[in-house]
Design a protein around this motif. Structure first.
Motif, mmCIF file in Angstrom:
data_model
loop_
_atom_site.group_PDB
_atom_site.id
_atom_site.type_symbol
_atom_site.label_atom_id
_atom_site.label_comp_id
_atom_site.label_asym_id
_atom_site.label_seq_id
_atom_site.Cartn_x
_atom_site.Cartn_y
_atom_site.Cartn_z
ATOM 1 N N ALA A 53 0.906 -1.116 -0.062
ATOM 2 C CA ALA A 53 -0.086 -0.105 -0.034
ATOM 3 C C ALA A 53 0.841 1.299 -0.080
ATOM 4 C CB ALA A 53 -0.860 -0.025 1.313
ATOM 5 N N ILE A 54 2.019 1.047 0.705
ATOM 6 C CA ILE A 54 2.924 2.395 0.781
ATOM 7 C C ILE A 54 3.583 2.521 -0.282
ATOM 8 C CG2 ILE A 54 4.928 3.387 1.837
ATOM 9 C CD1 ILE A 54 4.199 1.783 4.643
ATOM 10 N N LEU A 55 3.923 1.469 -1.110
ATOM 11 C CA LEU A 55 4.770 1.567 -2.322
ATOM 12 C C LEU A 55 3.599 2.197 -3.368
ATOM 13 C CD1 LEU A 55 7.395 1.426 -3.954
ATOM 14 C CD2 LEU A 55 6.649 -1.136 -3.992
ATOM 15 N N SER A 56 2.680 1.688 -3.490
ATOM 16 C CA SER A 56 1.400 2.083 -4.525
ATOM 17 C C SER A 56 1.388 3.328 -4.346
ATOM 18 C CB SER A 56 0.239 1.136 -4.134
ATOM 19 O OG SER A 56 -0.820 1.629 -4.983
ATOM 20 N N VAL A 57 1.293 3.968 -3.241
ATOM 21 C CA VAL A 57 1.192 5.537 -3.204
ATOM 22 C C VAL A 57 2.408 6.131 -3.855
ATOM 23 C CG1 VAL A 57 0.989 7.655 -1.917
ATOM 24 C CG2 VAL A 57 -0.172 5.696 -1.025
ATOM 25 N N LEU A 58 3.558 5.554 -3.465
ATOM 26 C CA LEU A 58 4.801 6.318 -4.091
ATOM 27 C C LEU A 58 5.081 6.149 -5.514
ATOM 28 C CD1 LEU A 58 7.261 5.168 -1.291
ATOM 29 C CD2 LEU A 58 6.190 7.463 -1.396
ATOM 30 N N LEU A 59 4.390 5.045 -5.892
ATOM 31 C CA LEU A 59 4.637 4.963 -7.572
ATOM 32 C C LEU A 59 3.545 5.775 -8.193
ATOM 33 C CD1 LEU A 59 4.745 0.811 -7.585
ATOM 34 C CD2 LEU A 59 6.522 2.438 -8.465
ATOM 35 N N HIS B 153 3.968 11.450 8.116
ATOM 36 C CA HIS B 153 2.594 11.553 8.703
ATOM 37 C C HIS B 153 1.695 11.674 7.517
ATOM 38 C CE1 HIS B 153 2.203 15.862 7.584
ATOM 39 N NE2 HIS B 153 3.807 15.940 7.802
ATOM 40 N N GLU B 154 1.992 12.485 6.149
ATOM 41 C CA GLU B 154 1.073 12.331 4.872
ATOM 42 C C GLU B 154 0.866 10.986 4.561
ATOM 43 O OE1 GLU B 154 0.761 14.871 0.864
ATOM 44 O OE2 GLU B 154 2.772 14.657 1.971
ATOM 45 N N LEU B 155 1.822 10.302 4.398
ATOM 46 C CA LEU B 155 1.653 8.834 3.753
ATOM 47 C C LEU B 155 0.625 8.026 4.814
ATOM 48 C CD1 LEU B 155 5.138 7.647 2.595
ATOM 49 C CD2 LEU B 155 2.898 7.714 1.211
ATOM 50 N N GLY B 156 0.873 8.265 6.161
ATOM 51 C CA GLY B 156 0.278 7.609 7.262
ATOM 52 C C GLY B 156 -1.330 8.206 7.280
ATOM 53 N N THR B 157 -1.575 9.464 6.997
ATOM 54 C CA THR B 157 -3.101 9.824 7.071
ATOM 55 C C THR B 157 -3.730 9.216 5.548
ATOM 56 O OG1 THR B 157 -2.423 11.856 8.029
ATOM 57 C CG2 THR B 157 -4.281 11.788 6.890
ATOM 58 N N ARG B 158 -2.985 9.052 4.735
ATOM 59 C CA ARG B 158 -3.646 8.632 3.632
ATOM 60 C C ARG B 158 -4.026 7.138 3.717
ATOM 61 N NH1 ARG B 158 -1.809 9.904 -2.698
ATOM 62 N NH2 ARG B 158 -3.174 8.527 -3.759
ATOM 63 N N LEU B 159 -3.075 6.366 4.441
ATOM 64 C CA LEU B 159 -3.221 4.843 4.585
ATOM 65 C C LEU B 159 -3.743 4.391 5.964
ATOM 66 C CD1 LEU B 159 -0.050 3.810 2.786
ATOM 67 C CD2 LEU B 159 -2.269 3.766 1.704
ATOM 68 N N GLY B 160 -4.231 5.292 6.881
ATOM 69 C CA GLY B 160 -4.607 5.076 7.911
ATOM 70 C C GLY B 160 -3.445 4.448 8.901
ATOM 71 N N ARG C 110 5.166 6.221 12.559
ATOM 72 C CA ARG C 110 5.984 5.288 12.938
ATOM 73 C C ARG C 110 6.127 3.987 12.093
ATOM 74 N NH1 ARG C 110 6.278 0.873 15.977
ATOM 75 N NH2 ARG C 110 3.858 1.079 16.560
ATOM 76 N N VAL C 111 4.705 3.550 12.161
ATOM 77 C CA VAL C 111 4.463 2.150 11.186
ATOM 78 C C VAL C 111 4.896 2.393 9.642
ATOM 79 C CG1 VAL C 111 2.687 0.800 9.990
ATOM 80 C CG2 VAL C 111 2.485 1.455 12.445
ATOM 81 N N VAL C 112 4.887 3.676 9.164
ATOM 82 C CA VAL C 112 5.218 3.898 8.049
ATOM 83 C C VAL C 112 6.770 3.521 7.896
ATOM 84 C CG1 VAL C 112 5.732 5.607 6.104
ATOM 85 C CG2 VAL C 112 3.477 5.585 6.991
ATOM 86 N N ARG C 113 7.495 4.563 8.634
ATOM 87 C CA ARG C 113 8.936 4.552 8.632
ATOM 88 C C ARG C 113 9.690 2.776 8.986
ATOM 89 N NH1 ARG C 113 8.152 9.191 11.604
ATOM 90 N NH2 ARG C 113 8.262 8.290 13.689
ATOM 91 N N TYR C 114 8.897 2.388 9.787
ATOM 92 C CA TYR C 114 9.208 0.840 10.057
ATOM 93 C C TYR C 114 9.290 -0.230 8.748
ATOM 94 C CZ TYR C 114 8.862 -3.875 12.198
ATOM 95 O OH TYR C 114 9.209 -5.277 12.405
ATOM 96 N N LEU D 53 -7.172 1.420 -5.385
ATOM 97 C CA LEU D 53 -8.059 1.638 -4.382
ATOM 98 C C LEU D 53 -7.852 0.529 -3.186
ATOM 99 C CD1 LEU D 53 -9.691 3.384 -2.821
ATOM 100 C CD2 LEU D 53 -11.697 2.302 -4.237
ATOM 101 N N LEU D 54 -8.017 -0.793 -3.794
ATOM 102 C CA LEU D 54 -8.037 -1.946 -2.864
ATOM 103 C C LEU D 54 -6.726 -2.365 -2.378
ATOM 104 C CD1 LEU D 54 -10.593 -4.290 -4.708
ATOM 105 C CD2 LEU D 54 -11.000 -2.564 -3.003
ATOM 106 N N LEU D 55 -5.523 -1.875 -3.357
ATOM 107 C CA LEU D 55 -4.167 -2.243 -2.958
ATOM 108 C C LEU D 55 -3.781 -1.202 -1.914
ATOM 109 C CD1 LEU D 55 -1.738 -3.912 -3.629
ATOM 110 C CD2 LEU D 55 -1.307 -1.796 -5.244
ATOM 111 N N GLU D 56 -4.286 0.189 -1.819
ATOM 112 C CA GLU D 56 -3.885 0.830 -0.857
ATOM 113 C C GLU D 56 -4.666 0.690 0.657
ATOM 114 O OE1 GLU D 56 -3.958 4.984 -2.174
ATOM 115 O OE2 GLU D 56 -2.860 4.661 -4.036
ATOM 116 N N HIS D 57 -5.609 -0.032 0.432
ATOM 117 C CA HIS D 57 -6.561 -0.328 1.666
ATOM 118 C C HIS D 57 -6.971 -1.680 1.501
ATOM 119 C CE1 HIS D 57 -6.964 4.021 2.327
ATOM 120 N NE2 HIS D 57 -7.205 4.258 1.095
ATOM 121 N N PRO D 58 -5.781 -2.506 2.153
ATOM 122 C CA PRO D 58 -6.215 -3.996 2.228
ATOM 123 C C PRO D 58 -7.121 -4.576 2.790
ATOM 124 C CG PRO D 58 -4.165 -3.433 3.384
ATOM 125 C CD PRO D 58 -4.680 -2.273 2.809
ATOM 126 N N PHE D 59 -7.684 -3.950 3.948
ATOM 127 C CA PHE D 59 -8.780 -4.261 4.441
ATOM 128 C C PHE D 59 -10.172 -4.227 3.814
ATOM 129 C CE2 PHE D 59 -12.399 -2.643 6.954
ATOM 130 C CZ PHE D 59 -12.769 -3.863 7.695
#
Length: 229
Positions: A10-16, A25-32, A36-40, A192-198
């Motif tokens: 999901a993170i990589l999909s946004v960057l691509l 924090h921008e990536l985190g907000t977009r993906l919920g 810290r989880v993004v950086r990890y 859309l589904l790739l960025e939000h696996p749930f």
């Protein structure tokens, strides 16, 4: 090649899709996700991207950016969309999925069946069951553990259906539900589904519900009664 889980994909999909730098924090907000989880998850994404000659740039003031030319960016997007990614969701989403599987099951589900759908340890699954029991009790339902048979939800059918509807409507997938009702299938865009696996898991399960058939029947009733529900 290192395998990306659904959260990393999901993170990589946004960057691509957006060739610019993103703050964590921008990536985190977009993906919920939390920053810290993004950086990890960035080191695994960096290793995956390196195989394509791409570079993941992480700078304190600039943010996270995928540096790659357009042909390779296109190739990476296709590979990412075509691959299967092990499910990685937040504890809240995991609880929602656990409730959904139990409420929509036609019979008891064994722990192994639940572990296949929710790739977590047996200990985590046991804790999750304990966590969702108060929510079930709010609908006069209970999780029943039956040795050798599995886990099921005990209670009246009306309460079970009310709980299931409440769960689905509270999952913030209104747009996807409307798409299923109108067309009987998931959106054609996989981004859309790739960025939000749930959402992807929930939509895959709901596709078999025949919401489009129900929608057509209700529309006919509305026309016959000259009413709009």
């Amino acid at each position: 090649m290192p395998e990306l889980d659904s959260r990393q994909a999901a993170i990589l999909s946004v960057l691509l899709r957006s060739p610019r730098a993103f703050a964590s924090h921008e990536l985190g907000t977009r993906l919920g996700l939390s920053p810290r989880v993004v950086r990890y998850n960035l080191p695994m994404i960096r290793r995956w991207a390196t195989r394509y000659g791409a570079r993941l740039s992480v700078e304190p003031k600039r943010g996270v950016e995928l540096v790659v030319d357009d042909p390779r960016r296109s190739l990476m997007s296709k590979e990412l969309e075509g691959a299967g990614h092990p499910l990685s969701v937040s504890p809240r989403e995991r609880h929602q999925l656990l409730l959904f599987f139990l409420l929509s099951a036609k019979g008891p589900l064994t722990r192994s069946q639940l572990e296949e759908r929710l790739p977590v340890s047996l200990a985590t699954l046991s804790r999750d069951l304990t966590c969702v029991e108060p929510w079930l009790s709010g609908f006069r339902l209970a999780a029943e553990r039956r040795p050798r048979l599995g886990i099921s939800v005990r209670g009246e059918e009306e309460d079970r259906r009310r709980a299931l509807i409440t769960l689905v409507l509270g999952a913030d997938v209104d747009g996807l539900l409307l798409h299923l009702a109108l067309w009987g299938k998931a959106p054609s865009s996989r981004d859309l589904l790739l960025e939000h696996p749930f959402n992807g898991v929930l939509v895959r399960e709901l596709t078999d519900w025949g919401l489009d058939v129900a929608w057509r029947y209700i529309s006919r009733v509305e026309t016959a009664l000259q009413r709009h529900f």
